[in-house]
Every structure is written in C-alpha cells, then in structure tokens.
Scaffold this motif. Structure first.
Motif, mmCIF file in Angstrom:
data_model
loop_
_atom_site.group_PDB
_atom_site.id
_atom_site.type_symbol
_atom_site.label_atom_id
_atom_site.label_comp_id
_atom_site.label_asym_id
_atom_site.label_seq_id
_atom_site.Cartn_x
_atom_site.Cartn_y
_atom_site.Cartn_z
ATOM 1 N N ALA A 65 -77.308 113.635 -43.454
ATOM 2 C CA ALA A 65 -78.645 113.741 -44.053
ATOM 3 C C ALA A 65 -79.331 112.380 -44.027
ATOM 4 N N GLY A 66 -80.562 112.353 -43.485
ATOM 5 C CA GLY A 66 -81.340 111.122 -43.430
ATOM 6 C C GLY A 66 -80.889 110.123 -42.363
ATOM 7 N N GLU A 67 -79.916 110.494 -41.573
ATOM 8 C CA GLU A 67 -79.385 109.546 -40.584
ATOM 9 C C GLU A 67 -80.293 109.421 -39.367
ATOM 10 N N GLU A 68 -80.404 108.180 -38.881
ATOM 11 C CA GLU A 68 -81.081 107.899 -37.614
ATOM 12 C C GLU A 68 -80.030 107.358 -36.647
ATOM 13 N N ARG A 69 -80.056 107.863 -35.441
ATOM 14 C CA ARG A 69 -79.043 107.434 -34.475
ATOM 15 C C ARG A 69 -79.614 107.410 -33.064
ATOM 16 N N GLU A 70 -79.144 106.420 -32.298
ATOM 17 C CA GLU A 70 -79.483 106.362 -30.876
ATOM 18 C C GLU A 70 -78.223 106.708 -30.090
ATOM 19 N N PHE A 71 -78.355 107.638 -29.172
ATOM 20 C CA PHE A 71 -77.215 108.095 -28.374
ATOM 21 C C PHE A 71 -77.447 107.678 -26.932
ATOM 22 N N GLN A 72 -76.489 106.938 -26.400
ATOM 23 C CA GLN A 72 -76.638 106.360 -25.058
ATOM 24 C C GLN A 72 -75.741 107.086 -24.068
ATOM 25 N N VAL A 73 -76.325 107.460 -22.931
ATOM 26 C CA VAL A 73 -75.557 108.027 -21.825
ATOM 27 C C VAL A 73 -75.671 107.059 -20.653
ATOM 28 N N ARG A 74 -74.529 106.566 -20.160
ATOM 29 C CA ARG A 74 -74.513 105.642 -19.032
ATOM 30 C C ARG A 74 -73.730 106.252 -17.881
ATOM 31 N N GLU A 75 -74.287 106.076 -16.679
ATOM 32 C CA GLU A 75 -73.660 106.636 -15.480
ATOM 33 C C GLU A 75 -73.584 105.564 -14.404
ATOM 34 N N GLN A 76 -72.657 105.742 -13.498
ATOM 35 C CA GLN A 76 -72.447 104.753 -12.435
ATOM 36 C C GLN A 76 -72.250 105.439 -11.093
ATOM 37 N N ARG A 77 -72.818 104.808 -10.086
ATOM 38 C CA ARG A 77 -72.650 105.300 -8.721
ATOM 39 C C ARG A 77 -72.124 104.166 -7.853
ATOM 40 N N VAL A 78 -71.062 104.407 -7.114
ATOM 41 C CA VAL A 78 -70.508 103.425 -6.178
ATOM 42 C C VAL A 78 -70.623 103.999 -4.773
ATOM 43 N N HIS A 79 -71.313 103.292 -3.903
ATOM 44 C CA HIS A 79 -71.438 103.784 -2.541
ATOM 45 C C HIS A 79 -71.319 102.620 -1.557
ATOM 46 N N THR A 80 -71.026 102.942 -0.321
ATOM 47 C CA THR A 80 -70.844 101.942 0.727
ATOM 48 C C THR A 80 -72.158 101.709 1.450
ATOM 49 N N GLN A 81 -72.523 100.447 1.554
ATOM 50 C CA GLN A 81 -73.725 100.063 2.296
ATOM 51 C C GLN A 81 -73.290 99.378 3.585
ATOM 52 N N THR A 82 -73.845 99.818 4.705
ATOM 53 C CA THR A 82 -73.455 99.284 6.013
ATOM 54 C C THR A 82 -74.658 98.614 6.682
ATOM 55 N N VAL A 83 -74.429 97.403 7.175
ATOM 56 C CA VAL A 83 -75.490 96.650 7.843
ATOM 57 C C VAL A 83 -74.978 96.180 9.200
ATOM 58 N N ALA A 84 -75.780 96.406 10.241
ATOM 59 C CA ALA A 84 -75.418 95.926 11.580
ATOM 60 C C ALA A 84 -75.686 94.425 11.653
ATOM 61 N N LEU A 85 -74.649 93.655 11.963
ATOM 62 C CA LEU A 85 -74.794 92.198 11.973
ATOM 63 C C LEU A 85 -75.713 91.712 13.088
ATOM 64 N N LEU A 86 -75.843 92.492 14.142
ATOM 65 C CA LEU A 86 -76.723 92.089 15.242
ATOM 66 C C LEU A 86 -78.170 92.520 15.013
ATOM 67 N N ASP A 87 -78.409 93.174 13.897
ATOM 68 C CA ASP A 87 -79.781 93.530 13.539
ATOM 69 C C ASP A 87 -80.567 92.230 13.356
ATOM 70 N N GLY A 88 -81.700 92.132 14.008
ATOM 71 C CA GLY A 88 -82.482 90.899 13.941
ATOM 72 C C GLY A 88 -82.914 90.504 12.546
ATOM 73 N N SER A 89 -82.918 91.451 11.620
ATOM 74 C CA SER A 89 -83.361 91.149 10.261
ATOM 75 C C SER A 89 -82.232 90.657 9.363
ATOM 76 N N PHE A 90 -80.988 90.713 9.844
ATOM 77 C CA PHE A 90 -79.866 90.303 8.996
ATOM 78 C C PHE A 90 -79.795 88.783 8.931
ATOM 79 N N ASP A 91 -79.784 88.254 7.714
ATOM 80 C CA ASP A 91 -79.782 86.810 7.487
ATOM 81 C C ASP A 91 -78.482 86.431 6.779
ATOM 82 N N ALA A 92 -77.528 85.903 7.548
ATOM 83 C CA ALA A 92 -76.226 85.559 6.975
ATOM 84 C C ALA A 92 -76.351 84.473 5.920
#
Length: 204
Positions: A65-92
């Motif tokens: 009774a009379g309570e105020e509460r914040e409820f947090q939901v957190r999620e995570q996504r892990v994925h593989t990112q692939t970059v072609a090293l010979l791509d002219g835009s890749f800056d090592a």
C-alpha cells in the motif's frame, strides 16, 4: 580475430526498459508487467521471467500500500561483426586508437597493417597531387596559346609566351614522371598490403 582477410569481432549490445509503478490503494496490489520478447536478445535482469510466451515476458510484482517502485528489464545481444580488411574504408590505425579491448596479437597485426595502409595512402596522394598539378598546367597552356595566337609573331610578347609554353611543357613532363613513379609505388604498396593480409591468421 582475423582470418581469410576478414576481421571478426564480438559486439555486445545492451538495452534497458524501466517501468514505474505507484500503488495509491490502502492495500497491497498484484501487478503483471508484460514486456515484449525479442528472440535476438537474452534476458539479463531479472534473470528470468515468471512466465514467457511466444511474444512477451511476464513478471509478477507485489506492491505494498502506497509503494512506489521502478522495475528494470535489461536485455543483451551478442553478435559477430565481420569487416573485410581490404575494404578501402577500413582504417586499422583508427581501430587501434578506439578499441582498448584488442588483444596484443591483434594490436600488433593491425599496427603493421596501418603502416602498410599509410604507405599506400602516401603513394596515392602523391599520384593525385601530380595529376591535379598537370591539369592546372594544361589549362594554363590553353590560356597561353590563346594569347600567343592573338600576339604579333616576332614581338617580345610572342617570344615571352613561347618561352612560357616551353617551361610549362617541361614542368608537365616532370610531373608525368612523378605521377608514374607514384603509380608504381602505389601498386607495390597495394600488393604488399594484400599479401600481408592474406597471410594473417590471428586469434582474438
């Protein structure tokens, strides 16, 4: 890691949603939080839902009774990112500066690659600069030829214009040699970069 000319990295994306509740009643209340389920994301907080359907997570809360509460939901996504090293835009070099999590073997490999990229960029810049200067001189030659055509043959003005044309022609020839040398240098630098990348097999 680097394999077959590709840089593969694990990218983690975390997102959170907050739900705010206030029980204005004088007695405790049960609240059901329905949160959309996205199969690309893994639930982090809370560790698990009270119920799960094909479309959503369901969390059961009890508010005093009379309570105020914040409820947090957190999620995570892990994925593989692939970059072609010979791509002219890749800056090592930029990746080395911005990614503190790089392993030492990756950092060493990318540092060498950045050095080779720098050599290629320098040669290409020299080539482009020579081409630009040639274009300026060719345009200037056209202007001098027009003036020569309007000048009386044998006059000091005509002789001066002829001398100017000869100077420009010599300068153009020198620039063409400089440009060709830069082209050869760029081709060599590009091959060195390609050969180096082809040999890379570095774990993360």
């Amino acid at each position: 890691r680097i394999v077959r000319g590709m840089l593969e990295s694990q990218v983690t994306t975390t997102r959170g949603t907050s739900y705010a509740f206030r029980n204005a009643a004088k007695a405790a209340r049960e609240v059901l939080v329905v949160h959309p389920l996205n199969t690309r994301y893994e639930l982090l907080e809370p560790a698990q839902a009270d119920e799960r359907t094909n479309d959503d997570y369901r969390f059961k809360l009890t508010l005093a009774a009379g309570e105020e509460r914040e409820f947090q939901v957190r999620e995570q996504r892990v994925h593989t990112q692939t970059v072609a090293l010979l791509d002219g835009s890749f800056d090592a070099a930029a990746l080395i500066r911005t990614d503190a999590a790089l392993s030492e073997p990756l950092r060493v490999a990318l540092a060498k690659m950045a050095e080779l990229q720098g050599e290629l960029a320098s040669a290409e810049s020299e080539r482009d600069l020579a081409s630009s200067e040639i274009d300026v001189l060719v345009a200037e030659q056209e202007r001098v030829r027009d003036n020569l055509g309007a000048a009386t043959r044998g006059t000091q003005l005509a002789e001066r214009l002829l001398g100017k044309l000869n100077e420009q022609e010599t300068a153009i020839e020198d620039l063409q040699k400089r440009r060709q040398a830069a082209v050869v240098r760029a081709e060599g630098a590009r091959k060195a970069l390609q050969d180096y990348i082809a040999t890379l097999d570095v774990g993360g």
